[in-house]
Design an enzyme around this catalytic site. Structure first.
Site, PDB file in Angstrom:
ATOM      1  N   GLU A 107     -12.221   2.623   5.678  1.00 52.08           N
ATOM      2  CA  GLU A 107     -11.155   2.967   6.615  1.00 52.08           C
ATOM      3  C   GLU A 107     -11.214   4.474   6.868  1.00 52.08           C
ATOM      4  O   GLU A 107     -10.492   5.248   6.259  1.00 52.08           O
ATOM      5  CB  GLU A 107      -9.792   2.552   6.055  1.00 52.08           C
ATOM      6  CG  GLU A 107      -8.679   2.650   7.089  1.00 52.08           C
ATOM      7  CD  GLU A 107      -7.324   2.234   6.534  1.00 52.08           C
ATOM      8  OE1 GLU A 107      -6.800   1.209   7.006  1.00 52.08           O
ATOM      9  OE2 GLU A 107      -6.808   2.923   5.640  1.00 52.08           O
TER      10      GLU A 107
ATOM     11  N   GLU B  55       0.830  -1.213   0.000  1.00 50.60           N
ATOM     12  CA  GLU B  55       0.000   0.000   0.000  1.00 50.60           C
ATOM     13  C   GLU B  55       0.860   1.258   0.000  1.00 50.60           C
ATOM     14  O   GLU B  55       1.590   1.501   0.967  1.00 50.60           O
ATOM     15  CB  GLU B  55      -0.914   0.016   1.226  1.00 50.60           C
ATOM     16  CG  GLU B  55      -1.813   1.246   1.274  1.00 50.60           C
ATOM     17  CD  GLU B  55      -2.682   1.299   2.520  1.00 50.60           C
ATOM     18  OE1 GLU B  55      -3.651   2.087   2.532  1.00 50.60           O
ATOM     19  OE2 GLU B  55      -2.385   0.559   3.488  1.00 50.60           O
TER      20      GLU B  55
END
Length: 272
Positions: free
Chosen positions: A253, A156
């Protein structure tokens, strides 16, 4: 219901759907970890994801997942002591044994639960030929073990404003690493919030990387709160792209504006 069947059942839903997983590292912080899973089910999430669940026995997690019939989509490798400046080990040449230990530990933890993705955290280190080689070697190590369990490895890119020292800080760099490692179960975690802060034009960068993306995470910008119309438009665009595999798992998130998910969770119903 075992982990494989939970994930299988979720994937049998409408192929054009977006499926939302509640990120338990951000949501329901007033509850215990196991209570967060039950709350996610009650609020209409299709699955869950979390950062570092290792203090909770995986058998206890599996029991609650079976009760709620929610799959656990992804977990992260151990970041180390964040207060001392660690945020993963896999790009740190002096911590190769530690990085590979944490990779094995995460995979072993996730096997019985049936996780779909493991996010391997690179760590805080300047970009160099040594850190790049170390990261790629450790990713190959992770991918080869994870492949035996039909598990994908994620990397990520994190924006340099929130994470100024993190090794992986752009989509271009992530694609370069994927091409260098050259294993089919290595994918990109495409986080809307981070990509927007890096370069803006999120949809353009999604199209650039879409063949390499395994998982999506979303939150509104700039404050990382509940998704809004801007994020809905992004999701609708990619949902209508017939070249993208369906269903799409999207991790929620975000930081609830009031601190409580229940006060703003209607965004899920609005989108669906």
């Amino acid at each position: 219901m075992d982990a494989a069947n939970r994930l299988k059942n979720s994937n049998h839903q409408n192929k054009k759907r977006i499926l939302f997983s509640a990120n338990l590292g951000f949501l329901y912080k007033e509850k215990t970890f196991l209570e967060r899973i039950e709350a996610a089910k009650k609020d209409g999430f299709d699955g869950i994801e979390c950062h570092w669940p290792y203090n909770i026995p995986n058998t206890a997690v599996q029991n609650v997942l079976s009760k709620t019939r929610l799959p656990l989509i992804s977990i992260n490798t151990n970041p180390g002591n964040i207060k001392k400046g660690f945020f993963g080990f896999s790009a740190l040449p002096q911590y190769i044994e530690k990085a590979q230990f944490e990779i094995r530990r995460s995979i072993e933890y996730g096997i019985n639960i049936g996780i779909k993705y493991l996010h391997v955290m690179a760590g805080n280190i300047p970009k160099s030929q040594y850190s790049q080689k170390t990261f790629c070697d450790n990713l190959r190590y992770a991918c080869k073990i994870a492949n035996d369990y039909k598990m994908d490895i994620l990397i990520e890119p994190l924006n340099s404003k929130d994470h100024p020292n993190y090794f992986l800080s752009s989509i271009d760099q992530a694609i370069e690493i994927l091409l260098e490692v050259d294993l089919p179960n290595l994918k990109i975690m495409f986080d809307f919030y981070h990509i927007h802060h890096m370069k803006g034009e999120v949809l353009f960068h999604f199209q650039q990387a879409k063949n390499h993306i395994g998982h999506i995470q979303i939150a509104s910008v700039p404050k990382r709160n509940e998704p809004s119309n801007y994020e809905y438009d992004f999701l609708k665009e990619i949902l209508n792209d017939d070249t993208i595999k369906k269903p799409l798992w999207v991790g929620a998130e975000y930081n609830p504006k009031t601190g409580y998910v229940k006060d703003g969770v209607d965004w899920i119903k609005h989108f669906k």
